[in-house]
Design an enzyme around this catalytic site. Structure first.
Site, PDB file in Angstrom:
ATOM      1  N   HIS A  33      38.192  85.712  68.048  1.00 31.55           N
ATOM      2  CA  HIS A  33      38.785  84.723  67.267  1.00 31.55           C
ATOM      3  C   HIS A  33      38.666  84.636  65.716  1.00 31.55           C
ATOM      4  O   HIS A  33      38.557  84.048  65.013  1.00 31.55           O
ATOM      5  CB  HIS A  33      38.023  83.568  67.867  1.00 31.55           C
ATOM      6  CG  HIS A  33      39.326  82.091  67.749  1.00 31.55           C
ATOM      7  ND1 HIS A  33      39.033  81.225  66.711  1.00 31.55           N
ATOM      8  CD2 HIS A  33      40.055  81.827  68.591  1.00 31.55           C
ATOM      9  CE1 HIS A  33      39.992  80.290  67.041  1.00 31.55           C
ATOM     10  NE2 HIS A  33      40.668  80.508  68.072  1.00 31.55           N
ATOM     11  N   HIS A  62      50.895  85.609  72.313  1.00 31.42           N
ATOM     12  CA  HIS A  62      50.114  84.723  72.074  1.00 31.42           C
ATOM     13  C   HIS A  62      50.760  83.331  72.282  1.00 31.42           C
ATOM     14  O   HIS A  62      51.897  83.535  71.845  1.00 31.42           O
ATOM     15  CB  HIS A  62      49.706  84.849  70.762  1.00 31.42           C
ATOM     16  CG  HIS A  62      48.773  83.672  70.228  1.00 31.42           C
ATOM     17  ND1 HIS A  62      49.375  82.640  69.432  1.00 31.42           N
ATOM     18  CD2 HIS A  62      47.242  83.611  70.333  1.00 31.42           C
ATOM     19  CE1 HIS A  62      48.255  81.763  69.197  1.00 31.42           C
ATOM     20  NE2 HIS A  62      47.218  82.234  69.610  1.00 31.42           N
TER      21      HIS A  62
END
Ligand SMILES: O=C(O)[C@H](O)[C@@H](O)[C@@H](O)[C@H](O)CO
Ligand SMILES: [Mg+2]
Length: 382
Positions: free
Chosen positions: A185, A285
């Site tokens: 992340h 994504h």
């Protein structure tokens, strides 16, 4: 046919839906949004309206080029997300006008079903074992979770052990019956990335995502040299021109373009084709809503190198609304044994519940991600 109106709806949990109307009554839907910057993208969408009103919605390539090249300044998260949502809606209109699903406009399906994965564990990856157990019961066997909480540029063996220990528990509990990606992340800086990747090797995660921040992309080949774990990234890259550099330099095994951030279907189908030329997989994504997911699925069904699809059902961000709340044809999004079938209705294949959208837009939240700080008070990557 001519475009006559664009209407944007910011809705819970943190999405924005765009409706494009035509003079022949056909309507297209898109999902232009950057999580946490919905209002900015909304302004960008409306700034592009003069390029669109009165134009033929069928000339998607020309409208895309006009939106991309027409403003002199180009690229980046905001403008490419605005273009993405408009592009999705134009493909929706074209498919509806011709009576075919978007994947048929792109040469037809290369597969019969698409492998999906689900998030577990939330912002601070906890209860992943319970989360996996619950989803396993639904036949899902592929997951993703955050790899760490805040991590300092140079952090402790304890922090590494805490991150790795969680992954060890998963393998302990489920063995090889499940697979999982680990999302760093962007929280892991270059000095710690190699340390963490090496410590995770024994547990063979399916991939590690954003092993370093997108602005540190030059580390991808160096990190790939140090690990056998496939590296993935892409949610914070916004056009072919960014992805080409990453493909040239190597290091990524999987590209993760976001169909609502990287210029839409038109751009991402080209990114997927570029990746295939380098034997790189794509796993779009999509922590977002149903229109974004539908756009991803049309790319997945025409891309040989599409391997996995993210979807947001049950994701920790979906507070106040769930993936299919604004969709009438919920059954079309049913997953079976961790796979989903193609959306065969004309256009994107999403029947948007417009009444529900309008109602929900009356109290749209201004979602922003939290600002995290380290113990010493310095800003931490969220
Ligand atoms: O992999 C994922 O889904 C993403 O990293 C996701 O967590 C972020 O994009 C988040 O949506 C940003 O607000
Ligand atoms: Mg991610």
């Amino acid at each position: 046919m001519k475009i006559i109106k664009l209407t944007t709806y910011r809705v819970p949990p943190r999405w924005m839906l765009l409706k494009i109307e035509t003079d022949e009554g056909i309507v297209g839907w898109g999902e232009p949004v950057i999580e946490g910057r919905a209002r900015t993208v909304e302004a960008a969408v409306h700034e592009m309206t003069p390029l669109l009103i009165g134009q033929d919605p069928g000339r998607i390539n020309d409208l895309w080029q006009a939106m991309y090249r027409g403003g002199f300044y180009r690229g980046g998260a905001i403008l490419m997300s605005a273009i993405a949502g408009i592009d999705q809606a134009l493909w929706d209109i074209k498919g509806k006008a011709l009576g075919v699903p978007v994947y048929d406009l792109l040469g037809g399906r290369v597969r019969d079903k698409m492998k999906m994965y689900s998030w577990v564990g939330g912002d601070r990856p906890s209860d992943v074992i319970a989360g996996i157990g619950k989803l396993r019961a639904l036949g899902i066997d592929t997951f993703k979770m955050n790899g760490t909480e805040e991590l300092r540029m140079l952090d402790s063996a304890r922090a590494v052990d805490q991150a790795v220990g969680r992954i060890a528990e998963i393998r302990e509990a489920f063995g090889n019956d499940i697979e999982f990606g680990i999302d760093f992340h962007g929280r892991v800086a270059a000095p710690m990335a190699k340390v963490l990747l090496r410590a995770l090797e024994p547990y063979r995660p399916l991939f590690v995502e954003e092993p370093v921040l997108a602005e540190q992309a030059e580390y991808y080949p160096r990190l790939a040299e140090s690990t056998s774990i496939p590296l993935a990234a892409g949610e914070r890259m916004y056009s072919r021109f960014e992805f080409k550099r990453v493909l040239e330099q190597g290091g990524l095994a999987i590209l993760q373009p976001d169909l609502s951030h990287a210029g839409g279907i038109t751009e991402c189908v080209r990114i997927a084709a570029m990746a295939e030329a380098y034997d790189v997989a794509v796993a779009p994504h999509c922590p977002l809503g149903p229109v974004a997911l539908a756009a991803c699925l049309h790319l997945d069904f025409v891309s040989h190198n599409a391997v996995l699809q993210e979807q947001s059902m049950g994701i920790h961000y979906n507070q106040g609304a769930e993936l299919l709340d604004y969709v009438k044809n919920k059954d079309d999004f049913r997953m079976d044994g961790g796979y989903i079938a193609a959306l065969t209705k004309p256009g994107l294949g999403v029947e948007v519940d417009e009444e529900r959208v309008i109602e929900a837009s009356k109290n749209a939240p201004d979602w922003h991600n939290p600002l995290w700080r380290h113990e010493d008070g310095s800003v931490a990557e969220w």
